[in-house]
Design an enzyme around this catalytic site. Sequence first.
Site, PDB file in Angstrom:
ATOM      1  N   ARG A 193     -17.440  66.278  96.915  1.00  0.00           N
ATOM      2  CA  ARG A 193     -17.457  65.544  95.660  1.00  0.00           C
ATOM      3  C   ARG A 193     -16.068  64.952  95.442  1.00  0.00           C
ATOM      4  O   ARG A 193     -15.067  65.501  95.916  1.00  0.00           O
ATOM      5  CB  ARG A 193     -17.812  66.453  94.488  1.00  0.00           C
ATOM      6  CG  ARG A 193     -19.165  67.121  94.582  1.00  0.00           C
ATOM      7  CD  ARG A 193     -19.360  68.095  93.441  1.00  0.00           C
ATOM      8  NE  ARG A 193     -20.693  68.696  93.432  1.00  0.00           N
ATOM      9  CZ  ARG A 193     -21.013  69.819  94.052  1.00  0.00           C
ATOM     10  NH1 ARG A 193     -20.083  70.484  94.731  1.00  0.00           N
ATOM     11  NH2 ARG A 193     -22.248  70.292  93.997  1.00  0.00           N
TER      12      ARG A 193
ATOM     13  N   TYR B  24     -32.698  64.109  99.747  1.00  0.00           N
ATOM     14  CA  TYR B  24     -32.434  63.591 101.086  1.00  0.00           C
ATOM     15  C   TYR B  24     -33.654  63.674 101.998  1.00  0.00           C
ATOM     16  O   TYR B  24     -33.759  62.923 102.966  1.00  0.00           O
ATOM     17  CB  TYR B  24     -31.214  64.310 101.677  1.00  0.00           C
ATOM     18  CG  TYR B  24     -30.063  64.246 100.707  1.00  0.00           C
ATOM     19  CD1 TYR B  24     -29.461  63.019 100.414  1.00  0.00           C
ATOM     20  CD2 TYR B  24     -29.645  65.368 100.001  1.00  0.00           C
ATOM     21  CE1 TYR B  24     -28.461  62.929  99.468  1.00  0.00           C
ATOM     22  CE2 TYR B  24     -28.633  65.288  99.056  1.00  0.00           C
ATOM     23  CZ  TYR B  24     -28.047  64.058  98.788  1.00  0.00           C
ATOM     24  OH  TYR B  24     -27.065  63.964  97.837  1.00  0.00           O
TER      25      TYR B  24
ATOM     26  N   LYS C 117     -18.191  73.240  92.590  1.00  0.00           N
ATOM     27  CA  LYS C 117     -18.681  72.995  91.247  1.00  0.00           C
ATOM     28  C   LYS C 117     -19.557  74.148  90.787  1.00  0.00           C
ATOM     29  O   LYS C 117     -20.449  74.591  91.506  1.00  0.00           O
ATOM     30  CB  LYS C 117     -19.487  71.697  91.206  1.00  0.00           C
ATOM     31  CG  LYS C 117     -19.942  71.272  89.830  1.00  0.00           C
ATOM     32  CD  LYS C 117     -20.691  69.966  89.910  1.00  0.00           C
ATOM     33  CE  LYS C 117     -21.166  69.506  88.545  1.00  0.00           C
ATOM     34  NZ  LYS C 117     -21.944  68.264  88.621  1.00  0.00           N
TER      35      LYS C 117
END
Length: 359
Positions: free
Chosen positions: A205, A342, A229
């Site tokens: 990220r 995905y 995160k």
Amino acid sequence: MNVQKELDRIKLDDKVLGMPWFVQQFIDYKLPDLSPSTLLEYVRDYETFFNWLRGEGLSKAEANKEVTLQELEVLRMEDVVSYRIFLTTKREGTNSRITVSRKLSSLRSLFHYLSQIAEDEDFYPLLKRNIMAKIEIKRIHKPKDTAAKLKGKILEEEELLEFIGYILEGYAKDVEKNKQALYSHEQNKERDASITSLILNSGLRVSEVVNLNVDDIDMNNKLLYVYRKGNNDETFKTPVYFREQAKDDLNAYLNLRQTRYKAPKREKALFLALANGQTEGSRMTKRAMQAMIIKYAKRFGKPFLTVHKLRHSFATDYYLQNDIYKTKEQLGHASTETTEVYAHLTDKTMSEAIERRTD
């Protein structure tokens, strides 16, 4: 605590002072479980809601801090419906359906705490009536929908390498008549290519890239240590692997980091920026990285490409070679449901691969 969390914690501590006492109590209750960044978004959502309450005359408070529990208890269903309409139709800063859903979820969390968890001195709930318990918040952010929106807006196959190459060389040809842009590119092309390559070869990220320090890199094992995160153990960093391509690009940047960015010994940040007029480089910001990718993407012919879509680009490519569980671990997702995006993105690519095998 990483850099972004430290900044958000400072902002959170400041903003929460303008909230009613029961919101402050709720934030304290959630601090061990949620990051300062998430709680800051909660407080911003409550700020919007309390401003609306006062503007509609549903609260007599002159400031958000003075909104009372009694005023929340007597809210009716039509009031919540009106607030939802306000969020979706206001002229300035109109919210998407996903944002509206998130803002209502923030309110539900607060109301649930006040009515089911928090108690007064007589052991009764702080909130006797919870209007938000009646509100159904439909799940909008479905993996298949997200995948559909990403189609054609990420880098695929050869484009991953082509984009890094464009940053290193192609961009200069496109701006050769703009001396200022050309000079800036010459100064920063290795750094910019290294940042891009790292995301495209690891799936980090942007906040994770911003927070990287030089000593977080294990070049021999192609390994980085990052605060993931949602990880509330501030003393623990998660190992994340990166591909050989990123190793080469990182080395090219590291060879000139000290001299070109005039890095002071005390500066631990991996990626630096040297602002005009400054004698020492400092940690590159999240906003600067985002703007950097957009600048190159537009010239490259991918105007929808953003720094976060670089992560999507890596994930799509990675998923084609690995299963959903390995992809989940590499990206640091909390559940495989997020990673399902995905699977949908690669449907077409995988079907084409099957056709090629049968030829």
